[in-house]
Design an enzyme around this catalytic site. Structure first.
Site, mmCIF file in Angstrom:
data_model
loop_
_atom_site.group_PDB
_atom_site.id
_atom_site.type_symbol
_atom_site.label_atom_id
_atom_site.label_comp_id
_atom_site.label_asym_id
_atom_site.label_seq_id
_atom_site.Cartn_x
_atom_site.Cartn_y
_atom_site.Cartn_z
ATOM 1 N N LYS A 89 9.490 16.334 1.690
ATOM 2 C CA LYS A 89 10.068 15.262 0.864
ATOM 3 C C LYS A 89 11.293 14.663 1.578
ATOM 4 O O LYS A 89 12.166 15.403 2.040
ATOM 5 C CB LYS A 89 10.475 15.847 -0.490
ATOM 6 C CG LYS A 89 10.968 14.811 -1.448
ATOM 7 C CD LYS A 89 11.406 15.434 -2.753
ATOM 8 C CE LYS A 89 12.148 14.398 -3.567
ATOM 9 N NZ LYS A 89 13.054 14.983 -4.527
ATOM 10 N N LYS A 102 -13.010 -14.499 5.766
ATOM 11 C CA LYS A 102 -13.638 -13.183 5.687
ATOM 12 C C LYS A 102 -15.169 -13.283 5.655
ATOM 13 O O LYS A 102 -15.852 -12.282 5.441
ATOM 14 C CB LYS A 102 -13.108 -12.408 4.486
ATOM 15 C CG LYS A 102 -11.598 -12.126 4.550
ATOM 16 C CD LYS A 102 -11.187 -10.994 3.617
ATOM 17 C CE LYS A 102 -9.674 -10.796 3.644
ATOM 18 N NZ LYS A 102 -9.236 -9.580 2.960
ATOM 19 N N LYS A 118 -9.674 -17.461 2.175
ATOM 20 C CA LYS A 118 -10.142 -16.074 2.336
ATOM 21 C C LYS A 118 -11.667 -16.021 2.399
ATOM 22 O O LYS A 118 -12.241 -15.246 3.164
ATOM 23 C CB LYS A 118 -9.672 -15.217 1.158
ATOM 24 C CG LYS A 118 -8.423 -14.436 1.473
ATOM 25 C CD LYS A 118 -7.901 -13.664 0.289
ATOM 26 C CE LYS A 118 -6.387 -13.604 0.407
ATOM 27 N NZ LYS A 118 -5.729 -13.100 -0.779
ATOM 28 N N ASN A 176 0.046 -0.178 -5.935
ATOM 29 C CA ASN A 176 0.110 -1.517 -6.530
ATOM 30 C C ASN A 176 -0.274 -1.445 -8.002
ATOM 31 O O ASN A 176 -0.614 -0.374 -8.509
ATOM 32 C CB ASN A 176 -0.759 -2.501 -5.743
ATOM 33 C CG ASN A 176 -2.205 -2.074 -5.706
ATOM 34 O OD1 ASN A 176 -2.859 -1.993 -6.733
ATOM 35 N ND2 ASN A 176 -2.702 -1.752 -4.504
ATOM 36 N N PHE A 203 -12.470 -10.351 -3.881
ATOM 37 C CA PHE A 203 -11.566 -10.815 -4.922
ATOM 38 C C PHE A 203 -10.302 -11.289 -4.229
ATOM 39 O O PHE A 203 -9.931 -10.749 -3.190
ATOM 40 C CB PHE A 203 -11.223 -9.675 -5.893
ATOM 41 C CG PHE A 203 -12.203 -9.573 -7.031
ATOM 42 C CD1 PHE A 203 -13.509 -9.180 -6.818
ATOM 43 C CD2 PHE A 203 -11.802 -9.891 -8.329
ATOM 44 C CE1 PHE A 203 -14.421 -9.105 -7.858
ATOM 45 C CE2 PHE A 203 -12.705 -9.812 -9.386
ATOM 46 C CZ PHE A 203 -14.007 -9.416 -9.155
HETATM 47 N N1 CTP Z 1 -9.397 -6.156 1.094
HETATM 48 C C1 CTP Z 1 -10.006 -5.218 1.907
HETATM 49 N N2 CTP Z 1 -9.273 -4.498 2.784
HETATM 50 C C2 CTP Z 1 -7.948 -4.689 2.896
HETATM 51 C C3 CTP Z 1 -7.305 -5.671 2.094
HETATM 52 C C4 CTP Z 1 -8.058 -6.385 1.194
HETATM 53 O O1 CTP Z 1 -11.218 -5.044 1.808
HETATM 54 N N3 CTP Z 1 -7.251 -3.981 3.766
HETATM 55 C C5 CTP Z 1 -10.216 -6.955 0.165
HETATM 56 C C6 CTP Z 1 -9.866 -6.801 -1.304
HETATM 57 O O2 CTP Z 1 -10.616 -5.761 -1.902
HETATM 58 C C7 CTP Z 1 -10.240 -8.149 -1.870
HETATM 59 C C8 CTP Z 1 -10.010 -9.110 -0.705
HETATM 60 O O3 CTP Z 1 -9.979 -8.304 0.467
HETATM 61 O O4 CTP Z 1 -11.609 -8.214 -2.213
HETATM 62 C C9 CTP Z 1 -8.760 -9.916 -0.773
HETATM 63 O O5 CTP Z 1 -7.661 -9.104 -1.048
HETATM 64 P P1 CTP Z 1 -6.215 -9.742 -1.161
HETATM 65 O O6 CTP Z 1 -5.210 -8.642 -1.308
HETATM 66 O O7 CTP Z 1 -6.188 -10.848 -2.160
HETATM 67 O O8 CTP Z 1 -6.067 -10.457 0.226
HETATM 68 P P2 CTP Z 1 -5.655 -9.987 1.634
HETATM 69 O O9 CTP Z 1 -6.822 -10.136 2.522
HETATM 70 O O10 CTP Z 1 -5.032 -8.637 1.595
HETATM 71 O O11 CTP Z 1 -4.586 -11.090 2.014
HETATM 72 P P3 CTP Z 1 -3.123 -11.359 1.390
HETATM 73 O O12 CTP Z 1 -2.615 -10.034 0.893
HETATM 74 O O13 CTP Z 1 -2.376 -11.881 2.540
HETATM 75 O O14 CTP Z 1 -3.299 -12.367 0.310
#
Ligand code: CTP
Length: 416
Positions: A297, A350, A346, A217, A332
């Site tokens: 690969k 969470k 969230k 990403n 975040f």
């Molecule tokens: N995070 C995590 N583990 C994952 C995915 C996300 O600990 N497998 C944490 C990220 O570090 C961040 C938070 O969850 O602090 C939110 O991440 P975000 O990508 O915005 O949300 P998601 O929970 O992945 O939900 P979505 O992608 O559906 O928005």
């Protein structure tokens, strides 16, 4: 004043062979005037720029420059020097001493003392810009910072070689102030996070598809590194768990663990969770990974190919559901639509203490940029909107709220 006088705080000033060695004379003088006992250790090249005699006059103490110097009272002087120092500063620190310290080379008195001391060590690099920016020097500084050494970055300006750029030793007053601050407060007692242990994650994870490809990403890790830096400035012991490719600034944390996948990040977080007061998950963790990683690969094919993904563990959720004595947990949220609603959802889902919500659809903000604009939401309902600004300024605000929550938690537990 002698070496056994325990009422006097002794600092060791290591001077190496750079033109800025002349500034170290002023530094030694300022430290002496502020009441510290200054043991000066000079390398052979430093003695070509300034004389041990001058430093002896300035500090009123013997000056050390030779492993085999006969100074009378000590048989193993490098150990004596290393033990009595409350703090060690190498200023100016050349690329050479930085490289030696990073790799444990002990071929003269100063490098030997650096291996023998248990005191906090500060390096103040000063050199030509190209030498400072060289990947070898930067890597060596990262190694030292990763071991808990403090690095005072050089200033920019006109250098002795005639070039202009980064590499100037900061003014002796600044270096002396840093030493006095650390000595006076004790590194572990200064700042709003003094004595706390904080774990920060930064950057994106990479989920391998085959030996040459991965799902990644756009996260640069800049926000997480800024958070780590602020926590450290505020007195916390900081462990940074960073995705591959994150530029970890020297001195921004005490220890760095570099990881690749979400699974590795989860393992590193859990391995470092004990005794941690707060976890800040600034990393962009991949939600999915390929079901299987191809060992070879994947070759181009005539038609479409399908990649099957399975869900990764949610690290944040796992920590926030930690059974007993869980740390303060900050998440975040990267959102592109219904930003506040999704972020708040969230926070609740969470079970977080705080969430920093950012709208990553805004140009120039969020992923891979130096600025951000966020809303900080706390579980107690407080919401603060921060307009667009540098990530380090966002980090400062986040840390202010984090420290508040950590202190309240400690108070509740009755051991604040
Ligand atoms: N995070 C995590 N583990 C994952 C995915 C996300 O600990 N497998 C944490 C990220 O570090 C961040 C938070 O969850 O602090 C939110 O991440 P975000 O990508 O915005 O949300 P998601 O929970 O992945 O939900 P979505 O992608 O559906 O928005």
């Amino acid at each position: 004043m002698n070496a056994t006088d325990r009422t006097v705080r002794t600092v060791l000033l290591g001077i190496t062979g750079g033109i800025a060695a002349y500034k170290a004379v002023e530094l030694a003088s300022l430290l002496t005037k502020s009441g510290l006992a200054v043991d000066v250790v000079m390398t052979a090249n430093a003695c070509r720029f300034v004389t041990p005699r001058l430093l002896r006059e300035v500090t009123g103490r013997p000056v050390y420059h030779d492993m085999w110097q006969d100074i009378g009272s000590w048989h193993t002087e490098h150990i004596g020097l290393a033990k009595r120092a409350k703090l060690v500063m190498v200023a100016p620190a050349t690329a050479n001493v930085i490289a030696k310290a990073a790799h444990g080379v002990a071929d003269d008195l100063l490098s030997t003392v650096l291996l023998a001391t248990g005191a906090p060590v500060i390096f103040a690099p000063a050199m030509n810009t190209n030498m400072y920016n060289h990947p070898a020097t930067q890597e060596n500084l990262r190694i030292l910072a990763g071991r808990g050494c403090r690095i005072i970055p050089p200033d920019s300006g006109r250098l002795a070689c005639g070039d202009s750029g980064v590499g100037r030793l900061p003014a002796p007053e600044c270096l002396a102030a840093e030493i006095c601050r650390l000595i006076a407060d004790g590194e572990a007692t200064a700042g709003v996070l003094a004595g706390r242990r904080v774990l920060v994650t930064a950057g994106g994870t990479r989920e391998p598809i085959d030996p040459v490809r991965f799902i990644g990403n756009r996260s640069s890790g800049k926000m997480g590194v800024a958070i780590a830096e602020c926590c450290r400035t505020q007195g916390a012991e900081v462990v940074l768990i960073a995705g591959r490719g994150v530029e970890v600034r020297p001195g921004c944390c005490h220890r760095t663990v570099v990881v690749e996948t979400a699974a590795e990040m989860r393992d590193a977080v859990l391995a470092n969770l004990a005794m941690t007061d707060a976890v800040v998950m600034a990393a962009a963790v991949a939600d999915y990974r390929p079901v299987a990683v191809c060992r070879q690969k994947i070759k181009k094919q005539a038609g479409e190919i399908t990649l099957t993904l399975i869900k990764n563990p949610d690290i944040l959720e796992e920590i926030s559901r930690w059974p007993a004595g869980r740390p303060v947990v900050v998440g975040f949220a990267a959102e592109t639509e219904n930003v506040l609603e999704n972020g708040m959802d969230k926070l609740r889902r969470k079970n977080l203490d705080m969430i920093v919500i950012n709208d990553v659809s805004q140009p120039g903000c969020g992923f891979d940029s130096d600025e951000n604009q966020v809303v900080i939401c706390r579980a107690d309902g407080t919401a603060i909107t921060l307009s667009r600004r540098a990530k380090i300024l966002i980090a400062k605000e986040v840390i202010k709220h984090l420290a508040h929550i950590v202190a309240a938690r400690q108070k509740e537990a009755g051991n604040g």
